[in-house]
Design a protein around this motif. Structure first.
Motif, PDB file in Angstrom:
ATOM      1  N   LEU A  26       0.856  -1.173   0.000  1.00  0.00           N
ATOM      2  CA  LEU A  26       0.000   0.000   0.000  1.00  0.00           C
ATOM      3  C   LEU A  26       0.895   1.226   0.000  1.00  0.00           C
ATOM      4  O   LEU A  26       1.781   1.358   0.854  1.00  0.00           O
ATOM      5  CB  LEU A  26      -0.902  -0.006   1.235  1.00  0.00           C
ATOM      6  N   ILE A  27       0.681   2.114  -0.952  1.00  0.00           N
ATOM      7  CA  ILE A  27       1.509   3.311  -1.081  1.00  0.00           C
ATOM      8  C   ILE A  27       0.733   4.494  -0.528  1.00  0.00           C
ATOM      9  O   ILE A  27      -0.276   4.917  -1.092  1.00  0.00           O
ATOM     10  CB  ILE A  27       1.897   3.553  -2.552  1.00  0.00           C
ATOM     11  N   ASP A  28       1.179   4.989   0.607  1.00  0.00           N
ATOM     12  CA  ASP A  28       0.505   6.020   1.377  1.00  0.00           C
ATOM     13  C   ASP A  28      -0.847   5.509   1.865  1.00  0.00           C
ATOM     14  O   ASP A  28      -1.365   4.499   1.372  1.00  0.00           O
ATOM     15  CB  ASP A  28       0.385   7.337   0.610  1.00  0.00           C
ATOM     16  N   THR A  29      -1.425   6.220   2.862  1.00  0.00           N
ATOM     17  CA  THR A  29      -2.573   5.622   3.560  1.00  0.00           C
ATOM     18  C   THR A  29      -3.681   6.607   3.894  1.00  0.00           C
ATOM     19  O   THR A  29      -4.670   6.212   4.514  1.00  0.00           O
ATOM     20  CB  THR A  29      -2.097   4.962   4.872  1.00  0.00           C
ATOM     21  N   GLY A  30      -3.544   7.878   3.518  1.00  0.00           N
ATOM     22  CA  GLY A  30      -4.641   8.810   3.686  1.00  0.00           C
ATOM     23  C   GLY A  30      -4.937   9.211   5.122  1.00  0.00           C
ATOM     24  O   GLY A  30      -4.139   9.014   6.035  1.00  0.00           O
ATOM     25  N   PHE A  31      -6.134   9.792   5.309  1.00  0.00           N
ATOM     26  CA  PHE A  31      -6.578  10.299   6.611  1.00  0.00           C
ATOM     27  C   PHE A  31      -6.871   9.146   7.573  1.00  0.00           C
ATOM     28  O   PHE A  31      -7.221   8.041   7.161  1.00  0.00           O
ATOM     29  CB  PHE A  31      -7.865  11.109   6.462  1.00  0.00           C
ATOM     30  N   ALA A  32      -6.801   9.457   8.860  1.00  0.00           N
ATOM     31  CA  ALA A  32      -7.146   8.461   9.879  1.00  0.00           C
ATOM     32  C   ALA A  32      -8.628   8.098   9.810  1.00  0.00           C
ATOM     33  O   ALA A  32      -8.995   6.918   9.850  1.00  0.00           O
ATOM     34  CB  ALA A  32      -6.795   9.002  11.262  1.00  0.00           C
ATOM     35  N   PHE A  33      -9.506   9.095   9.715  1.00  0.00           N
ATOM     36  CA  PHE A  33     -10.942   8.825   9.754  1.00  0.00           C
ATOM     37  C   PHE A  33     -11.433   8.109   8.500  1.00  0.00           C
ATOM     38  O   PHE A  33     -12.505   7.502   8.504  1.00  0.00           O
ATOM     39  CB  PHE A  33     -11.739  10.120   9.965  1.00  0.00           C
ATOM     40  N   ALA A  34     -10.643   8.164   7.418  1.00  0.00           N
ATOM     41  CA  ALA A  34     -11.010   7.469   6.177  1.00  0.00           C
ATOM     42  C   ALA A  34     -10.397   6.084   6.086  1.00  0.00           C
ATOM     43  O   ALA A  34     -10.698   5.336   5.142  1.00  0.00           O
ATOM     44  CB  ALA A  34     -10.579   8.309   4.974  1.00  0.00           C
ATOM     45  N   ALA A  35      -9.547   5.725   7.048  1.00  0.00           N
ATOM     46  CA  ALA A  35      -8.803   4.464   6.960  1.00  0.00           C
ATOM     47  C   ALA A  35      -9.692   3.225   6.939  1.00  0.00           C
ATOM     48  O   ALA A  35      -9.439   2.313   6.142  1.00  0.00           O
ATOM     49  CB  ALA A  35      -7.788   4.375   8.099  1.00  0.00           C
ATOM     50  N   PRO A  36     -10.717   3.108   7.786  1.00  0.00           N
ATOM     51  CA  PRO A  36     -11.520   1.879   7.757  1.00  0.00           C
ATOM     52  C   PRO A  36     -12.128   1.592   6.384  1.00  0.00           C
ATOM     53  O   PRO A  36     -12.094   0.445   5.915  1.00  0.00           O
ATOM     54  CB  PRO A  36     -12.604   2.149   8.810  1.00  0.00           C
ATOM     55  N   ALA A  37     -12.663   2.603   5.730  1.00  0.00           N
ATOM     56  CA  ALA A  37     -13.248   2.398   4.403  1.00  0.00           C
ATOM     57  C   ALA A  37     -12.171   2.027   3.386  1.00  0.00           C
ATOM     58  O   ALA A  37     -12.370   1.152   2.538  1.00  0.00           O
ATOM     59  CB  ALA A  37     -13.997   3.654   3.963  1.00  0.00           C
ATOM     60  N   MET A  38     -11.020   2.701   3.479  1.00  0.00           N
ATOM     61  CA  MET A  38      -9.916   2.407   2.559  1.00  0.00           C
ATOM     62  C   MET A  38      -9.418   0.974   2.749  1.00  0.00           C
ATOM     63  O   MET A  38      -9.167   0.248   1.772  1.00  0.00           O
ATOM     64  CB  MET A  38      -8.782   3.403   2.785  1.00  0.00           C
ATOM     65  N   LEU A  39      -9.280   0.539   4.000  1.00  0.00           N
ATOM     66  CA  LEU A  39      -8.777  -0.805   4.265  1.00  0.00           C
ATOM     67  C   LEU A  39      -9.750  -1.873   3.775  1.00  0.00           C
ATOM     68  O   LEU A  39      -9.323  -2.963   3.371  1.00  0.00           O
ATOM     69  CB  LEU A  39      -8.514  -0.988   5.759  1.00  0.00           C
ATOM     70  N   GLN A  40     -11.040  -1.572   3.783  1.00  0.00           N
ATOM     71  CA  GLN A  40     -12.003  -2.537   3.262  1.00  0.00           C
ATOM     72  C   GLN A  40     -11.837  -2.699   1.760  1.00  0.00           C
ATOM     73  O   GLN A  40     -11.936  -3.811   1.231  1.00  0.00           O
ATOM     74  CB  GLN A  40     -13.431  -2.098   3.588  1.00  0.00           C
ATOM     75  N   VAL A  41     -11.563  -1.592   1.066  1.00  0.00           N
ATOM     76  CA  VAL A  41     -11.302  -1.674  -0.377  1.00  0.00           C
ATOM     77  C   VAL A  41     -10.053  -2.524  -0.629  1.00  0.00           C
ATOM     78  O   VAL A  41     -10.036  -3.377  -1.521  1.00  0.00           O
ATOM     79  CB  VAL A  41     -11.130  -0.267  -0.979  1.00  0.00           C
ATOM     80  N   VAL A  42      -9.018  -2.298   0.171  1.00  0.00           N
ATOM     81  CA  VAL A  42      -7.785  -3.074   0.028  1.00  0.00           C
ATOM     82  C   VAL A  42      -8.050  -4.560   0.291  1.00  0.00           C
ATOM     83  O   VAL A  42      -7.612  -5.426  -0.469  1.00  0.00           O
ATOM     84  CB  VAL A  42      -6.696  -2.553   0.986  1.00  0.00           C
ATOM     85  N   ALA A  43      -8.777  -4.848   1.365  1.00  0.00           N
ATOM     86  CA  ALA A  43      -9.069  -6.239   1.713  1.00  0.00           C
ATOM     87  C   ALA A  43      -9.876  -6.927   0.622  1.00  0.00           C
ATOM     88  O   ALA A  43      -9.629  -8.102   0.299  1.00  0.00           O
ATOM     89  CB  ALA A  43      -9.821  -6.291   3.039  1.00  0.00           C
ATOM     90  N   ASP A  44     -10.831  -6.216   0.039  1.00  0.00           N
ATOM     91  CA  ASP A  44     -11.638  -6.797  -1.034  1.00  0.00           C
ATOM     92  C   ASP A  44     -10.771  -7.133  -2.248  1.00  0.00           C
ATOM     93  O   ASP A  44     -10.987  -8.153  -2.914  1.00  0.00           O
ATOM     94  CB  ASP A  44     -12.741  -5.824  -1.442  1.00  0.00           C
ATOM     95  N   ARG A  45      -9.782  -6.282  -2.518  1.00  0.00           N
ATOM     96  CA  ARG A  45      -8.902  -6.524  -3.667  1.00  0.00           C
ATOM     97  C   ARG A  45      -7.914  -7.658  -3.385  1.00  0.00           C
ATOM     98  O   ARG A  45      -7.592  -8.438  -4.278  1.00  0.00           O
ATOM     99  CB  ARG A  45      -8.151  -5.246  -4.034  1.00  0.00           C
ATOM    100  N   LEU A  46      -7.438  -7.737  -2.154  1.00  0.00           N
ATOM    101  CA  LEU A  46      -6.433  -8.755  -1.823  1.00  0.00           C
ATOM    102  C   LEU A  46      -7.045 -10.128  -1.622  1.00  0.00           C
ATOM    103  O   LEU A  46      -6.388 -11.149  -1.882  1.00  0.00           O
ATOM    104  CB  LEU A  46      -5.671  -8.347  -0.557  1.00  0.00           C
ATOM    105  N   GLY A  47      -8.262 -10.178  -1.137  1.00  0.00           N
ATOM    106  CA  GLY A  47      -8.845 -11.477  -0.825  1.00  0.00           C
ATOM    107  C   GLY A  47      -8.058 -12.165   0.277  1.00  0.00           C
ATOM    108  O   GLY A  47      -7.851 -11.603   1.346  1.00  0.00           O
TER     109      GLY A  47
END
Length: 249
Positions: A26-47
């Motif tokens: 993961l290249i950079d990680t954005g805001f703290a309050f946006a992290a849960p939504a971002m991590l779900q996108v990552v998890a969906d892509r990684l499986g």
């Protein structure tokens, strides 16, 4: 072989997922309050695949804050950043500023509460000029490119002609227009752009923008240098005319 996907979930909170057949970063990680939504996108892509690395281009709150949440979700993932960035993120005073800026940004997006993991900000692997990050098909060499911050770094694979850039190079703001981002040093920023212009780059990932390829890479760098020099010229001219800061801005 590799893929790069944007996984940020709101403007300004940009993050990109780089995958090869054997590794994911993961290249950079954005805001703290946006992290849960971002991590779900990552998890969906990684499986079922693990996340191997979190690569931080610098320590600013809109790039590094989500890394603490990544470490919770994928405990074996290594947070990789410069020695300078590691020192910053280890300081409670810096974390307090990062927390304040996240809170302000959250309120701008209509959020008054979010899970605060910023006390857990940490770097697992400190890197410097020439160090390699093993991504299997990609071997990412660290380039120190201070100018936006003192801790700014990029990652380059010569065989793939791929550069994972940093904000020191500037941010595209329209056709032929690049916003200079030299917050700490004009000279170093100019040198960083010149250095990257001398590399064989056919694919360039730009924070707050995305991936550009082909001739667009050298055109971006030419535009970045022009607008850096032109902005300085205009500011000096305004200063010499006696204009105040508000007028200059």
């Amino acid at each position: 072989m590799y893929t790069i996907a944007s996984v940020g979930t709101m403007p300004g909170s940009d993050a990109f997922l780089l995958t090869t057949p054997t590794h994911a970063a993961l290249i950079d990680t954005g805001f703290a309050f946006a992290a849960p939504a971002m991590l779900q996108v990552v998890a969906d892509r990684l499986g079922d695949r693990p996340l191997n690395y979190v690569l931080l281009t610098h320590s600013h709150y809109d790039h590094a804050s989500g890394s603490a949440y990544c470490r919770r979700r994928w405990p074996t993932a290594q947070v990789v950043a410069s020695h300078y960035a590691a020192g910053i993120l280890a300081r409670e005073s810096a974390r307090a500023v990062i927390r304040e800026m996240n809170t302000h940004a959250a309120r701008e997006h209509g959020l008054t509460e979010y899970e605060d993991l910023l006390s857990e900000l940490a770097v697992d692997r400190m890197v410097g000029e020439g160090d390699l990050v093993d991504m299997g098909d990609l071997q990412l060499r660290v380039l120190e490119l201070p100018g936006h911050t003192r801790c700014s770094i990029a990652f380059y694979d010569a065989s793939a002609r791929l550069l994972l850039g940093c904000e020191t190079l500037g941010v595209p703001s329209g056709p032929g227009l690049v916003m200079p981002c030299c917050l700490v040093d004009y000279g170093n920023t100019l040198c960083a752009i010149a250095r990257v212009k001398g590399l064989a780059v056919e694919h360039l990932l730009l924070p707050h923008h995305g991936l550009i390829s082909g001739t667009a890479c050298q055109q971006f760098l030419a535009d970045a240098e022009f607008w850096l020099r032109e902005t300085r010229r205009r500011l000096r001219a305004a200063r010499d005319q006696g204009k105040g800061e508000d007028e200059m801005l």
